[in-house]
Write a protein that holds these residues in place. Sequence first.
Motif, mmCIF file in Angstrom:
data_model
loop_
_atom_site.group_PDB
_atom_site.id
_atom_site.type_symbol
_atom_site.label_atom_id
_atom_site.label_comp_id
_atom_site.label_asym_id
_atom_site.label_seq_id
_atom_site.Cartn_x
_atom_site.Cartn_y
_atom_site.Cartn_z
ATOM 1 N N ALA A 1 6.883 -36.531 -0.366
ATOM 2 C CA ALA A 1 5.432 -36.288 -0.385
ATOM 3 C C ALA A 1 4.818 -36.282 1.015
ATOM 4 N N PRO A 2 5.221 -37.214 1.937
ATOM 5 C CA PRO A 2 4.638 -37.170 3.285
ATOM 6 C C PRO A 2 4.861 -35.847 4.010
ATOM 7 N N PHE A 3 5.980 -35.179 3.718
ATOM 8 C CA PHE A 3 6.224 -33.886 4.362
ATOM 9 C C PHE A 3 5.118 -32.906 4.009
ATOM 10 N N PHE A 4 4.744 -32.863 2.732
ATOM 11 C CA PHE A 4 3.700 -31.930 2.322
ATOM 12 C C PHE A 4 2.323 -32.416 2.770
ATOM 13 N N THR A 5 2.106 -33.729 2.707
ATOM 14 C CA THR A 5 0.810 -34.265 3.132
ATOM 15 C C THR A 5 0.522 -33.939 4.590
#
Length: 709
Positions: free
Chosen positions: A472-476
């Motif tokens: 998720a942090p990659f997309f955030t």
Amino acid sequence: MEVIRYTAERGDYGPGHPAAYIQKFGDIARSHQPHHIQRSLPNSIALSIRGNPLPGGGTVATITDVTTSKQWEAALARQKTLFEAIFRYVPDALILSGADGKIVTCNAGASATFGYGIDNLIGMPLRSLYATGEEFLRHTDRHSSAVGSPIPELICYRRQDGGAFIGDARGSLIKDHEDETLGYLHVIRDVSELKKAERQLQLTQHSIDRVSDGAFWILSDGRFTDVNETACRVLDYSRRDLLALSVFVILPELTPEQWDRNWKLIKAGVAFTRPARLRTSAGKLFPAEISASFVEFDGKEYVCIFARDVTDRVATEERLRQSQKMEALGQLAGGVAHEFNNILTSVMGFTRMALQKIDRTDRVKECLTEVLESSKRAADLTRQMLTFSHKQVLEPRVLRVGPTIRGMEKLLRTLVEASIDLEWAIGDAESCIEADPTRLSQCIVNLVVNGRHALPDGGRIRIGVERAQYDAPFFTSHGDELPPGVYARIDVSDDGIGIEPATLQHIFEPFFTTKKAGQGTGLGLSLVYGMVKNSGGAIHVESAVGKGTTFSIYMPTTDQEPAADASFRDEPESPMGDSETILLAEDDPQLRRFVKQTLEDLGYAVLAASDGAHAIKIFEEHGESIDLLLTDVVMPEVDGLRLAKALTAARPDLKIIFMTGYAPELTDLRAKLQDDITLLNKPFRPDVLGGVVRQTLERRDATEGNAIR
């Protein structure tokens, strides 16, 4: 007697009448007794007079000048008085212990500090005042050789009530002139509260240094007097270097005149919070939010500024504004395209009907053909607008992304010049995604065409497919909100001219283009953006001027396998009707006339209603003779879904066709109707309309298929 008389008359005996002195000292001389008299002369000379009688009579007088010794005695008396006053009244505990370790004397400060009376302290072993025996030994060992030079040390003592306290102890060994130890002098000050305050101050300083905001204490001329560690870290200065600067260095856009005005406002108590840009030691500017307050301390005036780095917040706000702008434009595009669909359906329908009724050699036929072709292009543009706005009806299905992309090779080869190399890197041929294959193909085509425009002198376009796990942090970090999981990444990259950073912020906006007039609509990349987002994916772009651009599409994978396409296919010729009665509900008059005329030409009886309420009235009059309801979804007052609910409540077997070109309508319908409900997407051709109507009427049992939840 003559000597006594002479001395008295000279005044050497002091003030008073000489006769009294003659009488007094004459009596002493006549008594023949030894005597000693001290006198001070008017000239401040002190004399010591000693008289001793002689055996044969008379007296021998010895007169000594004792002025100096008297002065020393007076000085010593004054020092003793002063010492006793200091010893008695100094607030610190003063304790004199003997060589045997017992207290010889002490002052009132010692009594107040330890809680014992002075009489109780005198004679008490000194070690009983220490919190532990170890403290006593450590302290006395250290002072055993300290003669006349007090050594400060923090010692833990104990009061009479058992309470411990920290004392600042200063002691020294006292010896006489023969180097004999007389005892120890201890000066003890209770510093418990001071140490507590120091720890509190340290905690406060530590907290200020650890806050996320940079803190600056500034004088009226702009010079720094103190800063916290965060300020040093954010601006990349050492504390020493930063304290050598002024506010005008870190706030380069601030002028002395502005600072003077702000100082007066802050001093007057005006709330002060402003956006600003701070400059680091490397000269880099970054956005910040500063707040300030006035502080007066120890006779000096300061302004305390707290500066917060809002780089991430500004970026988030910018993404939010961009998202809101895209959403607003999408709503506008969707609304325009929805209405335009109705117009195009009637324009294209009437044009086809006209073409069927005129002679092939007629000059008008050529004009109508051009009108039809232009309408097709307008319909394509409308579909692109709806796709961008997430309102185009998509037909997603499970497909293998690698083979699907590779299957476009022949099409893509026709889109690029011979000077451009088209390279393939399909590293994943098994992953399946759920997407509309037509829209996916449009996305790849648009990205390849975009790459072609970036290679005016030729070059390379690379198309790749890979499978990878993303969190998720990659997309955030890219402004997306997608769950972690396995995604298929589709890359379309070129080694062309690249994109300027200012342009990069707008490339997904509809109608934004850097091409010359007539060379593009500005909807290509926004179409890609809309399709990807509507399919539950994300798209990222990386570019550097002169080095090329890479578009990366991330689509969530699925464990489902591709299935054969069983969807309805348009038939080239419309089957004729069998005099069935169709209730048509459509609020657009032109589209209503087109549909009515088309169905009547196919042999159907058509009852046309201008809206849902009108259709209910017609149904109340002709309900039993109506075989099918053909209704638009969006209508004023009574929409298509409410109309269908009302009619099927009375006629559960009534067959229904919904006309729609709007994704939210379709989603809402599919949530409330059975999967085999008939949907007719706008714009549609006359032959498609006839085929859908015929197929629906020939369905054996509509009771289950048209059940509305």
